[in-house]
Design a protein around this motif. Structure first.
Motif, PDB file in Angstrom:
ATOM      1  N   ALA A  70       7.575   2.086 -15.454  1.00  0.00           N
ATOM      2  CA  ALA A  70       7.131   2.537 -14.128  1.00  0.00           C
ATOM      3  C   ALA A  70       7.256   1.401 -13.127  1.00  0.00           C
ATOM      4  CB  ALA A  70       5.686   3.020 -14.192  1.00  0.00           C
ATOM      5  N   GLY A  71       7.850   1.713 -11.984  1.00  0.00           N
ATOM      6  CA  GLY A  71       8.022   0.658 -10.992  1.00  0.00           C
ATOM      7  C   GLY A  71       8.470   1.223  -9.665  1.00  0.00           C
ATOM      8  N   LEU A  72       8.336   0.392  -8.620  1.00  0.00           N
ATOM      9  CA  LEU A  72       8.764   0.742  -7.269  1.00  0.00           C
ATOM     10  C   LEU A  72       9.771  -0.288  -6.788  1.00  0.00           C
ATOM     11  CD1 LEU A  72       5.303   1.613  -5.648  1.00  0.00           C
ATOM     12  CD2 LEU A  72       7.062   3.222  -6.442  1.00  0.00           C
ATOM     13  N   GLY A  73      10.727   0.155  -5.971  1.00  0.00           N
ATOM     14  CA  GLY A  73      11.773  -0.732  -5.466  1.00  0.00           C
ATOM     15  C   GLY A  73      11.383  -1.423  -4.169  1.00  0.00           C
ATOM     16  N   PRO A  74      12.220  -2.386  -3.722  1.00  0.00           N
ATOM     17  CA  PRO A  74      11.894  -3.210  -2.555  1.00  0.00           C
ATOM     18  C   PRO A  74      11.815  -2.445  -1.239  1.00  0.00           C
ATOM     19  CG  PRO A  74      14.008  -3.868  -3.566  1.00  0.00           C
ATOM     20  CD  PRO A  74      13.444  -2.777  -4.409  1.00  0.00           C
ATOM     21  N   GLN A  75      12.403  -1.256  -1.210  1.00  0.00           N
ATOM     22  CA  GLN A  75      12.442  -0.502   0.060  1.00  0.00           C
ATOM     23  C   GLN A  75      11.117   0.191   0.375  1.00  0.00           C
ATOM     24  OE1 GLN A  75      13.696   0.633  -2.767  1.00  0.00           O
ATOM     25  NE2 GLN A  75      12.515   2.507  -2.915  1.00  0.00           N
ATOM     26  N   VAL A  76      10.194   0.232  -0.584  1.00  0.00           N
ATOM     27  CA  VAL A  76       8.908   0.907  -0.367  1.00  0.00           C
ATOM     28  C   VAL A  76       8.133   0.177   0.736  1.00  0.00           C
ATOM     29  CG1 VAL A  76       6.670   1.397  -1.456  1.00  0.00           C
ATOM     30  CG2 VAL A  76       8.807   1.875  -2.685  1.00  0.00           C
ATOM     31  N   SER A  77       7.635   0.926   1.714  1.00  0.00           N
ATOM     32  CA  SER A  77       7.068   0.275   2.907  1.00  0.00           C
ATOM     33  C   SER A  77       5.745  -0.445   2.616  1.00  0.00           C
ATOM     34  CB  SER A  77       6.888   1.298   4.033  1.00  0.00           C
ATOM     35  OG  SER A  77       6.088   2.356   3.563  1.00  0.00           O
ATOM     36  N   ASP A  78       4.973   0.047   1.666  1.00  0.00           N
ATOM     37  CA  ASP A  78       3.698  -0.596   1.332  1.00  0.00           C
ATOM     38  C   ASP A  78       3.952  -1.674   0.266  1.00  0.00           C
ATOM     39  OD1 ASP A  78       1.194  -1.326   0.512  1.00  0.00           O
ATOM     40  OD2 ASP A  78       0.445   0.709   0.213  1.00  0.00           O
ATOM     41  N   ALA A  79       4.146  -2.923   0.721  1.00  0.00           N
ATOM     42  CA  ALA A  79       4.557  -3.997  -0.196  1.00  0.00           C
ATOM     43  C   ALA A  79       3.501  -4.260  -1.270  1.00  0.00           C
ATOM     44  CB  ALA A  79       4.840  -5.273   0.591  1.00  0.00           C
ATOM     45  N   LYS A  80       2.230  -4.116  -0.908  1.00  0.00           N
ATOM     46  CA  LYS A  80       1.203  -4.410  -1.926  1.00  0.00           C
ATOM     47  C   LYS A  80       1.213  -3.369  -3.048  1.00  0.00           C
ATOM     48  CE  LYS A  80      -3.274  -2.683  -0.290  1.00  0.00           C
ATOM     49  NZ  LYS A  80      -2.614  -1.670   0.485  1.00  0.00           N
ATOM     50  N   ARG A  81       1.651  -2.146  -2.708  1.00  0.00           N
ATOM     51  CA  ARG A  81       1.768  -1.102  -3.750  1.00  0.00           C
ATOM     52  C   ARG A  81       2.892  -1.457  -4.748  1.00  0.00           C
ATOM     53  NH1 ARG A  81       0.159   4.328  -4.559  1.00  0.00           N
ATOM     54  NH2 ARG A  81       1.751   5.571  -5.581  1.00  0.00           N
ATOM     55  N   ILE A  82       3.947  -2.124  -4.258  1.00  0.00           N
ATOM     56  CA  ILE A  82       5.030  -2.552  -5.163  1.00  0.00           C
ATOM     57  C   ILE A  82       4.445  -3.484  -6.227  1.00  0.00           C
ATOM     58  CG2 ILE A  82       7.199  -3.848  -5.316  1.00  0.00           C
ATOM     59  CD1 ILE A  82       7.751  -2.986  -2.382  1.00  0.00           C
TER      60      ILE A  82
END
Ligand code: NAD
Length: 253
Positions: A70-82
């Motif tokens: 499970a993970g999020l990429g760099p384009q996600v606007s909420d950086a702390k959620r990444i």
């Protein structure tokens, strides 16, 4: 055989890993925000605890394998959620499920990091050693590119966290490794390609093999690392990027 858990099982590398492990005869249970046996939000402490509790109940407290995709990429606007998903979410499940893995048969875990883990050093990692509540302020230095900073920092911290656990996990009889993919064709990568800030850089991120990876190719390395053929492999990071890292950093490894 006891259960193997895969997070991020609804898409991309996690979905390919789920399928490959199931095809090999394992009983596999997925954890994701949607389309999974266990629904949990790994971006929050409550969601992580719920995931651990549900896995422990469903597995009767015994696991043979754990794969954290499970993970999020760099384009996600909420950086702390990444950082919340990629680092804190992954490490919480590692620590929360170690007791169950101790009871498994030839138990092993694999965390999916990234070649981005090598883009910064631990000494320069702005989230190194921070409490989760301090992350948002620490990422401000990234400005408009704080998503990329959050991504690289989260993956660097994850790889370090795995290496720091090699001693205790080895003593517990549970192998633990990371894989560090380069660009792999998944919805996460597509979202980056579609982002005007990151699309061009990702498109140029093609190495000697001249193509991006397929999720099944990462899944096959993960399956190897979970299985008996990797019985002496522990605390290691496996770069799987078509040769990009070797091409751009031949002297750094
Ligand atoms: P993906 O978007 O296809 O799959 C990621 C999965 O994680 C999704 O099913 C999503 O629902 C789940 N997820 C996201 N946030 C979650 C949350 N809060 N709680 C529970 N689940 C959540 O992406 P992918 O490319 O398959 O990525 C898998 C892993 O591989 C990620 O950790 C990613 O950073 C890493 N990775 C991917 C690439 C690439 O180029 N695709 C490269 C290096 C590393």
């Amino acid at each position: 055989m006891a259960m193997t858990v895969v997070t991020g099982s609804a898409s991309g590398i996690g979905a390919a890993t789920f399928s490959a492990l199931a095809a090999s005869g394992r009983e596999v249970v997925g954890v994701d925000l949607r389309d999974a046996e266990i629904l949990a939000d790994l971006s929050t402490p409550e969601g992580r605890q719920a995931a651990v509790d549900t896995v422990l109940a469903r597995s009767s407290g015994v696991l043979d394998g754990l794969v954290l995709c499970a993970g999020l990429g760099p384009q996600v606007s909420d950086a702390k959620r990444i950082v919340a998903v990629n680092y804190f979410g992954t490490v919480s499940l590692l620590d929360g499920l170690l007791p169950a893995l101790r009871g498994g048969e030839a138990p092993a875990a694999v965390a999916v990091s990234s070649v981005s883990s090598t883009q910064i050093t631990w000494a320069d990692n702005p989230i190194a050693g921070l409490d989760e509540s301090e992350v948002e302020a620490a990422l401000e230095v990234g400005g408009d590119y704080r998503g990329q900073l959050a991504y690289a920092a989260s993956k660097n911290a994850l790889t370090v966290a795995v290496r720091q656990r090699a001693g205790d996990w080895g003593a517990a009889g549970v192998r633990l490794n990371t894989v560090a993919p380069g660009a792999v064709d998944t919805p996460l990568l597509q979202a980056g390609l579609d982002d005007p800030r990151y699309g061009e850089a990702i498109r140029s991120f093609v190495g000697p093999l001249g193509r991006r990876g397929r999720p099944e190719e990462i899944a096959s390395l993960i399956c190897y690392l979970l299985g008996p053929a990797a019985g002496f492999v522990h605390g290691a990071q496996f770069v799987i990027d078509g040769g990009v890292d070797a091409q751009f950093r031949p002297t750094a490894f």
